[in-house]
Design a protein around this motif. Sequence first.
Motif, mmCIF file in Angstrom:
data_model
loop_
_atom_site.group_PDB
_atom_site.id
_atom_site.type_symbol
_atom_site.label_atom_id
_atom_site.label_comp_id
_atom_site.label_asym_id
_atom_site.label_seq_id
_atom_site.Cartn_x
_atom_site.Cartn_y
_atom_site.Cartn_z
ATOM 1 N N THR A 124 -2.387 6.348 1.672
ATOM 2 C CA THR A 124 -3.928 4.873 2.369
ATOM 3 C C THR A 124 -3.065 4.198 3.776
ATOM 4 O OG1 THR A 124 -3.842 4.282 -0.073
ATOM 5 C CG2 THR A 124 -4.928 2.708 1.027
ATOM 6 N N VAL A 178 0.680 -1.431 0.407
ATOM 7 C CA VAL A 178 0.388 -0.083 -0.381
ATOM 8 C C VAL A 178 1.197 0.769 -0.028
ATOM 9 C CG1 VAL A 178 -2.416 -1.140 1.004
ATOM 10 C CG2 VAL A 178 -0.794 0.539 2.344
ATOM 11 N N ASP A 179 0.712 2.472 -0.494
ATOM 12 C CA ASP A 179 0.615 3.623 -0.200
ATOM 13 C C ASP A 179 1.164 4.430 0.903
ATOM 14 O OD1 ASP A 179 -1.003 5.743 -0.710
ATOM 15 O OD2 ASP A 179 -1.731 4.018 -1.345
ATOM 16 N N SER A 215 -2.283 5.707 6.023
ATOM 17 C CA SER A 215 -1.685 7.080 6.983
ATOM 18 C C SER A 215 -4.060 6.143 7.038
ATOM 19 C CB SER A 215 -2.123 8.322 6.549
ATOM 20 O OG SER A 215 -2.315 8.765 7.352
ATOM 21 N N TRP A 216 -4.648 6.223 5.866
ATOM 22 C CA TRP A 216 -6.251 6.439 5.353
ATOM 23 C C TRP A 216 -6.539 4.970 7.115
ATOM 24 C CZ3 TRP A 216 -8.634 2.857 2.883
ATOM 25 C CH2 TRP A 216 -10.187 3.178 2.329
ATOM 26 N N LEU A 217 -5.801 4.111 6.478
ATOM 27 C CA LEU A 217 -6.162 2.895 7.056
ATOM 28 C C LEU A 217 -5.850 2.821 8.483
ATOM 29 C CD1 LEU A 217 -4.939 -0.122 4.766
ATOM 30 C CD2 LEU A 217 -7.045 0.482 4.999
ATOM 31 N N TRP A 220 -8.338 4.888 10.030
ATOM 32 C CA TRP A 220 -9.947 3.413 10.132
ATOM 33 C C TRP A 220 -9.663 2.867 11.436
ATOM 34 C CZ3 TRP A 220 -11.833 0.459 5.899
ATOM 35 C CH2 TRP A 220 -13.215 0.191 5.925
#
Length: 295
Positions: free
Chosen positions: A156, A152-153, A158-160, A163
């Motif tokens: 992404t 993952v980049d 950071s978003w995960l 979450w």
Amino acid sequence: MPEHQDFLHQVTTVARRHGVDAEHVKEVAGGVANRAFILGDDLFLRASRPGYEDDLRKETHVVPAARLVGVLTPEILEYDETHRLLATPYVVMERIHGAEPTDAPTGLAEELARLHQIQHSPEPTRAIPVVPEDDWGDPWRTVDDLATRGYVDPATASWLTGWFTRLAERFDDSGPKVLIHGDVAAHNLLAGPANELRALIDWGDAAWAPRAMEFAKLPLTQVAKILPTYADRSPETEADLAAAILWFHLSWALAKLPAPPWPNQRHWTAPTTSRLLNILHFFTTTPPPPWPDLT
């Protein structure tokens, strides 16, 4: 193969002890942990494969406890690990007639709520032996590892992690552990013609764990159908349960991404991307509350 024929002969010897003739013994295909045999109309034999002996022994403690609180599961009639008749530990249990359901059977929520009445106790006199507490995993570490390895980049990742943090804030992970079946999936459920649950089978993955972990092997569309009924019988709210369930689904989905393919398996979670795609599919089908608020 001589070894195969010898094993079948041993199984028929056990069958005769229970009044079943050899012509009424039939092996059932599949089974990772055990070889399974139908013994006539009323009995079923499961023999441990190498490396899974402890799981079968665990079942002999878990099944009576589950039946004691009224859970629908076959009674164990004999357990033998002496190797006198069979070259591996085995159980003979009552045979429940039913089929693998294509959707969550009616009554499943009630049975799980009944099972989860059994809470982990540190008192030796109340303990169910050989049932370990399960490992929840660390999704934040999983995401960091996926980012480091290029799955993952950074954005992404950071978003995960954000979450997971938001989900974790919505449920209490310090509550008492309960006895879970550990593998509530279609191949471990027997249903009748009207899709009514007749039995939960195969307790080799039973563990002391949070209630939400029990729902981690059902597709989220099925979880959303049965969760309101289950929540009505649970000390936790539907919203808290949903947050924890999604936490497990997402965590286990990401942890499996680097795994090699595992073809020709019955379980829907066997392919490496199935869990992640199931989450994507679920949230594109306009799920009911409280699920939309969990994203």
